[in-house]
Design a protein around this motif. Structure first.
Motif, PDB file in Angstrom:
ATOM      1  N   ALA A 199       0.887   4.282  -2.676  1.00  0.00           N
ATOM      2  CA  ALA A 199       0.662   5.665  -2.251  1.00  0.00           C
ATOM      3  C   ALA A 199       1.673   6.631  -2.865  1.00  0.00           C
ATOM      4  CB  ALA A 199       0.719   5.761  -0.726  1.00  0.00           C
ATOM      5  N   VAL A 200       2.865   6.135  -3.195  1.00  0.00           N
ATOM      6  CA  VAL A 200       3.923   7.019  -3.674  1.00  0.00           C
ATOM      7  C   VAL A 200       4.100   6.959  -5.190  1.00  0.00           C
ATOM      8  CG1 VAL A 200       6.389   7.573  -3.518  1.00  0.00           C
ATOM      9  CG2 VAL A 200       5.122   6.917  -1.457  1.00  0.00           C
ATOM     10  N   TYR A 201       3.933   5.762  -5.770  1.00  0.00           N
ATOM     11  CA  TYR A 201       4.254   5.593  -7.180  1.00  0.00           C
ATOM     12  C   TYR A 201       3.008   5.286  -8.017  1.00  0.00           C
ATOM     13  CZ  TYR A 201       9.086   5.378  -5.638  1.00  0.00           C
ATOM     14  OH  TYR A 201      10.297   5.687  -5.090  1.00  0.00           O
ATOM     15  N   PRO A 202       2.848   5.989  -9.148  1.00  0.00           N
ATOM     16  CA  PRO A 202       1.704   5.697 -10.018  1.00  0.00           C
ATOM     17  C   PRO A 202       1.767   4.295 -10.631  1.00  0.00           C
ATOM     18  CG  PRO A 202       3.079   7.484 -10.935  1.00  0.00           C
ATOM     19  CD  PRO A 202       3.602   7.175  -9.577  1.00  0.00           C
ATOM     20  N   GLU A 207       0.840  -1.201   0.000  1.00  0.00           N
ATOM     21  CA  GLU A 207       0.000   0.000   0.000  1.00  0.00           C
ATOM     22  C   GLU A 207       0.877   1.254   0.000  1.00  0.00           C
ATOM     23  OE1 GLU A 207      -2.135   3.365   1.146  1.00  0.00           O
ATOM     24  OE2 GLU A 207      -0.732   2.455   2.567  1.00  0.00           O
ATOM     25  N   TYR A 208       2.009   1.208   0.721  1.00  0.00           N
ATOM     26  CA  TYR A 208       2.963   2.320   0.712  1.00  0.00           C
ATOM     27  C   TYR A 208       3.423   2.595  -0.725  1.00  0.00           C
ATOM     28  CZ  TYR A 208       4.056   3.243   5.682  1.00  0.00           C
ATOM     29  OH  TYR A 208       4.028   3.646   6.988  1.00  0.00           O
ATOM     30  N   THR A 209       3.742   1.523  -1.442  1.00  0.00           N
ATOM     31  CA  THR A 209       4.229   1.688  -2.818  1.00  0.00           C
ATOM     32  C   THR A 209       3.149   2.344  -3.672  1.00  0.00           C
ATOM     33  OG1 THR A 209       5.451  -0.358  -2.484  1.00  0.00           O
ATOM     34  CG2 THR A 209       5.347   0.484  -4.724  1.00  0.00           C
TER      35      THR A 209
END
Lengths: 258, 429
Positions: free
Chosen positions: A107-110, A103-105
């Motif tokens: 949140a940061v990367y399209p 989920e972190y990924t």
């Protein structure tokens, strides 16, 4: 006599701890008289192969490639020393260990599918044998110089694991905790010179746990000062969130209701 | 068709780690990719749910070399979101702190990272053997920048004194006055370094950059201003997202920032200088004239000269701010959180560092977005590689490799900030 061969390797980190070596402006050129800087990519284009007498490792392990790379580095290292909170405890990026890394990924990367990362950020000692740890986020350059000097002299470095409180007392700083400011000094490893209380704020634990820290007693004190469980979780869950004593205390407070 | 492949595992003398791919097809340069595979640390994700007061300590950890940039943008964004009015005296104190970061970061780059390229040397330590006076003077200047950081911020790396609303502890007049002699010497050192660097052999190239920097009334920009470009852009920092976008590319764990029209742009010393050189002190203008630098410099190699001018400016500015310093009435003002969005943007040593935070009513972070200078410069660096290395494809691999690394170092990329890992491979087909 051949000079001590020093190497610096970086994993997931901010570069600050290795910068501490370049921040030794007065000592840097003298260090290079006594030490061969064989591999230090941030400072030199000469990258000499191992083996190395002393390897300083900055950063935490967050990718499969890095988990392999640290094994190779260990084979080339005489002494392997972790520098800073990332290498020693997993760093601020270890907050993912308490969350959903996928989920972190997102949140940061399209395009999260382009990103290859492990679900956790782990300290170097979770992967290979570590001979010594320099604490801090960042480390203090005094402790780095002390470690290098001790290694050159063949003696044990003097890096006491007592709490920050002792440093406050020795510099004569009035205790901020008794004035009502939450402070992690009683459970935090010395080495910063009790910096934050001297700037009239509570210690935020960037050197990680001291030896035998009584975190539960301090958390109770924070509660008495009016801190919510959520605030106590945050206090123990930052740059050394993965250090055992801090991890335990943040988890103990996590399920209490505000 | 012949295939030739050159690899460098690790780009050196940059902050952080990355690689470079150059692809050559039928004797011509096809692509040049700055490949960053620094493991992502997910700051924008891990900030969610934290309190506004915690942000500056966390964002500092994005970069050990320019932590103030990440703290200052964050405190500004919080203050803007919560409608705080920061007094001029506090603003000046913060500008003074930031001068320290410019000096330490630029001095490191000029002497230890960049200058060795012009001397054919592997590092600043080798340079110190040939030019001991220059390297020692540069390190002394770096130390002066760090002293400013230490006195006002508490320590050089990840300072502890900035907080939303002000600072934790105000320095005394005496503490700041004690820094003046070193800054006086630093000013002379910056002049000496400029004159030394001006005699270095520079490749004769000019690049047609779109420069983007802050512009702020009558002062050379550091902590505030509107976003301006050499092609007419002039916007509030809150409108950044309508003019700029970030794209993700397969070869990098750092996002690429571009103008909405798809164009690369350059931020950092060359951009600040191009848009604000008339605001530098007379000493700096005279030096620039002496070296024939002109009010705009499009030669990326000469960024070393602009960094020297900016160090001179930062020393003079710090001396001015110290002489005028009267501690603000309060160290900080209490803030009242509210559901709002705040923006912050400052001139980090490497260029504009932009922040946006969305806050819930209790002051906790709902969403964060941070655009680092190197994220923004990556596309321009790749265009530089095509332009600067494209003309020398017949040269031996080692020469191409050295030239490519030097072309990247011109922009002092901080790959830790943008994320990280640079590997150079040249593929010839």
């Amino acid at each position: 006599m051949p000079r001590l061969r020093l190497a610096v390797f970086k994993f997931a980190s901010c570069d600050g701890c290795q910068l501490s070596l370049l921040d030794c402006e007065d000592e840097l050129l003298a260090i290079t008289d006594a030490v061969e800087i064989a591999h230090f990519a941030e400072a030199s284009s000469t990258l000499a192969p191992g083996p190395y007498d002393l390897v300083l490792v900055e950063g935490s392990i967050t990718t499969a490639q890095d988990a392999e790379r640290i094994q190779e580095i260990r084979k080339q290292a005489g002494l392997l020393v972790t520098i800073g909170a990332c290498a020693t405890a997993g760093g601020i990026q270890a907050l993912r260990n308490f969350a959903d890394a996928a989920e972190y990924t997102r949140a940061v990367y399209p395009h999260p599918d382009y990103i290859s990362t492990l679900a956790t950020s782990t300290p170097i000692a979770a992967h290979v044998k570590v001979d010594a740890e320099l604490r801090g986020c960042p480390i203090s350059k005094e402790s780095l110089l002390e470690f290098i000097a001790a290694t050159l002299a063949g003696r044990a470095p003097v890096l006491p694991a007592r709490p920050v409180c002792i440093e406050c007392k020795s510099r004569g700083t009035v205790c901020v905790l008794v004035q009502g400011t939450p402070c992690l000094g009683p459970v935090t490893h010395a080495g910063c010179g009790a910096l934050c209380p001297s700037y009239r704020r509570g210690c935020y634990g960037c050197f990680g746990p001291s030896e035998t820290p009584n975190t539960a007693a301090l958390a109770a004190r924070f509660t008495a000062l009016g801190q919510t469980p959520r605030e106590i979780v945050h206090a123990f869950r930052n740059f050394n969130a993965g250090a055992a004593a801090f991890k335990r205390e943040s988890e103990a407070n996590e399920h209490k209701t505000d | 068709m012949s295939t030739r492949r050159i690899e460098v595992d690790l780009l050196t003398r940059v902050e952080g780690e990355g690689a470079l791919d150059i692809e050559i097809e039928n004797g011509g340069l096809k692509t040049a990719h700055l490949r960053i595979f620094e493991p992502p640390r997910f700051f924008e994700a891990l900030l969610r749910g934290r309190d506004y007061a915690e942000i500056p300590d966390i964002t500092a950890r994005i970069c050990g070399i320019c932590p103030i940039a990440y703290q200052m943008g964050a405190v500004q964004a919080v203050e803007r979101a919560f409608g705080a009015d920061i007094p001029a005296a506090m603003r000046d104190l913060r500008r003074l702190l930031y001068c320290g970061e410019w000096i330490e970061s630029h001095a490191l780059h000029v002497v230890m990272l960049h200058a060795p390229d012009f001397c054919g040397l592997p590092d600043g330590i080798a340079l110190a053997r040939e030019q001991p006076g220059i390297v020692r003077a540069g390190l002394a200047l770096k130390k002066t920048g760090n002293a400013l950081m230490r006195v006002i911020g508490g320590r050089e790396i990840h300072p502890v004194n900035l907080r939303p609303g002000g600072v934790f502890r105000l320095p005394t007049r005496a503490e700041l006055a004690a820094l003046a002699p070193a800054l006086e010497e630093g000013r002379e050192t910056a002049i000496r370094l400029f004159r030394w660097a001006a005699a270095l052999p520079f490749p004769e190239v000019e690049r047609d950059y779109e420069f983007v920097a802050l512009r702020h009334g009558g002062e050379y920009p550091i902590t505030a201003g509107r976003l301006a470009s050499s092609r007419g852009l002039d916007i509030d920092i809150g409108d950044f997202e309508t003019e700029f976008e970030e794209r993700q590319v397969t070869h990098s764990t750092a996002l690429h920032a571009l103008r909405r029209n798809g164009g690369a742009y350059l931020t950092g010393p060359l951009a600040r200088y191009a848009l604000n050189s008339n605001l530098l002190p007379e000493t700096a203008k005279t030096l620039a004239e002496e070296a024939g630098l002109g009010p705009v410099c499009r030669n990326p190699y000469k960024s070393i000269l602009v960094r020297c001018l900016e160090m001179l400016f930062a020393c003079e500015e710090a001396l001015r701010l110290i002489a005028a310093y009267t501690p603000p009435a309060e160290a900080f003002q209490p803030l009242t959180p509210r559901a709002a969005t705040g923006f912050g943007c400052t001139e980090a040593p490497r260029g504009i560092c932009w922040h946006r935070y969305d806050f819930a009513g209790d002051g906790s972070v709902l969403a964060a977005r941070i655009v680092a200078p190197t994220t923004q410069n990556q596309p321009a660096i790749e265009e530089d590689l095509v332009a600067l290395v494209g003309g020398m494809l017949a040269a031996p691999d080692d020469a191409i490799r050295a030239a490519a690394e030097a072309a990247i170092r011109n922009h002092d990329p901080c790959i830790s900030c943008a994320t990280h890992f640079l590997r150079l491979s040249v593929r010839r087909a």
